[in-house]
Design a protein around this motif. Structure first.
Motif, short mmCIF file in Angstrom:
data_model
loop_
_atom_site.label_atom_id
_atom_site.label_comp_id
_atom_site.label_asym_id
_atom_site.label_seq_id
_atom_site.Cartn_x
_atom_site.Cartn_y
_atom_site.Cartn_z
N GLU A 67 7.54 -30.39 -21.38
CA GLU A 67 8.91 -30.08 -20.95
C GLU A 67 9.90 -31.10 -21.48
OE1 GLU A 67 8.35 -29.89 -16.75
OE2 GLU A 67 7.70 -27.78 -16.77
N TYR A 124 10.56 -30.36 -25.06
CA TYR A 124 11.45 -29.21 -25.17
C TYR A 124 12.91 -29.61 -24.94
CZ TYR A 124 13.58 -24.68 -24.38
OH TYR A 124 14.39 -23.57 -24.46
N GLU A 147 2.01 -30.98 -18.97
CA GLU A 147 3.12 -30.05 -18.87
C GLU A 147 4.45 -30.79 -18.76
OE1 GLU A 147 4.43 -25.99 -16.45
OE2 GLU A 147 2.43 -26.84 -16.20
N ILE A 182 7.01 -22.19 -22.02
CA ILE A 182 8.33 -22.80 -21.87
C ILE A 182 9.22 -22.61 -23.10
CG2 ILE A 182 7.41 -24.52 -20.27
CD1 ILE A 182 7.55 -26.59 -22.48
#
Length: 312
Positions: free
Chosen positions: A295, A298, A291, A241
Motif C-alpha cells: 500500500e 502504491y 500488504e 489494490i
C-alpha cells in the motif's frame, strides 16, 4: 543521544531514519562518506563523532556474487564490523549488529532456530556474517555493550529486495518461476526498524544478557512461508489494490531447478520469543506487514527508490 548508522542508503537504514525517535541525533553513513572497504577511514569517522550507538546495517548482501568476491564480502561483513566494535568499546558506546538467518544451514530442519544454536552457514555470505557474530560476542564478552540482532527475508518499499523484484518482474514477464521448497519468515523493514529503536531505548542493558545469555536477539514478522507463497501474496494483493494491472503467472519450482552460485538455507525460521518478552512487543503476521508495504508503494509510485508502474 548520538547514533551512527552504517548503510544508511540501504532499505533498513532508510527505515531507521524514517522512524527516528525524538532526542536522537543520527549520523547517516553510506559509501561516499563511510566506505566499509576502507576500515581506517571509517575508524577516523567513528573517533571524531564518538557515537553513543553504532547500528551496523551496512553489509555486502549479494549472496551469489559473494561466492566469487569472498575478500570483499569478508572485509565488509566481518573485518569492518569487528573493527567498529573494537573502537566503540574503547569509546564506551554500544554496538547493534544486524545479522541474518543465513548463519544457519536449515538442513534437516523443521523447527525455528533459537538464539543459542550453533552456526552452520552454507555459503560465503553466511560465513562472513557468522564470523562477525563470533567476533562481536568475543569483543563484548562480560559487557552490556554489544547486541546482535538476526533477521530474515527483509522487504520494504525501497532498496533491493524480493518484494520489489517480484513487482518489477510483473512488468516484464508473463510468468515468474519462484522456489517453493525454501522456508523462512518475511520481515518488513519498518517492523525491524521499530525493534532496533526499542532495543536502543532499553534503560538497563544487563537484562539483555540475562535473557539471552549471549547478547543475540531474533526478529521477523509472525508466521512462515516459502518464497513462492510470498510471491503469490505480492501478486494477489498488488492486483487487488491496483498496483499490478497484468496477470503474470507465478510458477513454483524446486531449489534444484534454480541456478545460483550460492546455497541458501532450506529452513531458516528464527525463534523470536525472547525478543518479544524483552521488548514487550508483538510481531504482526507477515501477510499484514507485506500488504502495508504494498500500500505504501502504491501511495508513493513516483518514489525513484520504489517500484514505479509508470515504467510500463
Amino acid at each position: 543521544m548520538k547514533v551512527l548508522i552504517t548503510g544508511s542508503k540501504g532499505q533498513l537504514g532508510r527505515a531507521l531514519i524514517k522512524l527516528k525517535p525524538k532526542n536522537i541525533k543520527i549520523y547517516a553513513m553510506e559509501r561516499t562518506n563511510f566506505d566499509m572497504l576502507d576500515i581506517p577511514s571509517c575508524l577516523k569517522v567513528i573517533k571524531s563523532i564518538k557515537p553513543d550507538w553504532i547500528i551496523n546495517c551496512g553489509a555486502y548482501t549479494n549472496v551469489d556474487l559473494a561466492e566469487s568476491q569472498e575478500e570483499a564480502a569478508m572485509n565488509v561483513n566481518f573485518h569492518a564490523p569487528k573493527a567498529f566494535a573494537q573502537e566503540i568499546k574503547k569509546l564506551g558506546g554500544r554496538f547493534l549488529q544486524i545479522s541474518t538467518d543465513y548463519v544457519f544451514s536449515g538442513l534437516n530442519r523443521n523447527k525455528p532456530y533459537s538464539t543459542s544454536e550453533k552456526r552452520s552457514p552454507l555459503g560465503i555470505y553466511g560465513l562472513s556474517k557468522a564470523n562477525a557474530e563470533e567476533a562481536i560476542e568475543n569483543i563484548f564478552e562480560g559487557t552490556n555493550q554489544g547486541i546482535i540482532l538476526r533477521t530474515s527475508w527483509l522487504m520494504g518499499p525501497f532498496g533491493n529486495n524480493f518484494l520489489l523484484t517480484i513487482l518489477n518482474l510483473h512488468l516484464k514477464k508473463k510468468e515468474i518461476k519462484v522456489v517453493n521448497d525454501q522456508i523462512g519468515s518475511p520481515t518488513s523493514v519498518f517492523s525491524l526498524a521499530e525493534v532496533c529503536w526499542k532495543i536502543i531505548k532499553i534503560k538497563d542493558y544487563s537484562i539483555i544478557k540475562n535473557k539471552t545469555k549471549n547478547g543475540i536477539l531474533h526478529w521477523h514478522d509472525d508466521g512462515e512461508a516459502s518464497w513462492y507463497e510470498v510471491a503469490k501474496i505480492i501478486s494477489n494483493v498488488g492486483q487487488k489494490i491496483g498496483l499490478i494491472n497484468n496477470r503474470t503467472e507465478i510458477i513454483p519450482i524446486k531449489t534444484s531447478d534454480f541456478t545460483s552460485s550460492a546455497k541458501r538455507p532450506f529452513y531458516s525460521v528464527l525463534e523470536c520469543n525472547s525478543t518479544k518478552s524483552l521488548l514487550n512487543h508483538e510481531n504482526m503476521n507477515w501477510k499484514y506487514e507485506l500488504e502495508r508495504n504494498l500500500e505504501q508503494i502504491y501511495l508513493n509510485k513516483s518514489n525513484r527508490y520504489s517500484f514505479n508502474p509508470k515504467h510500463k
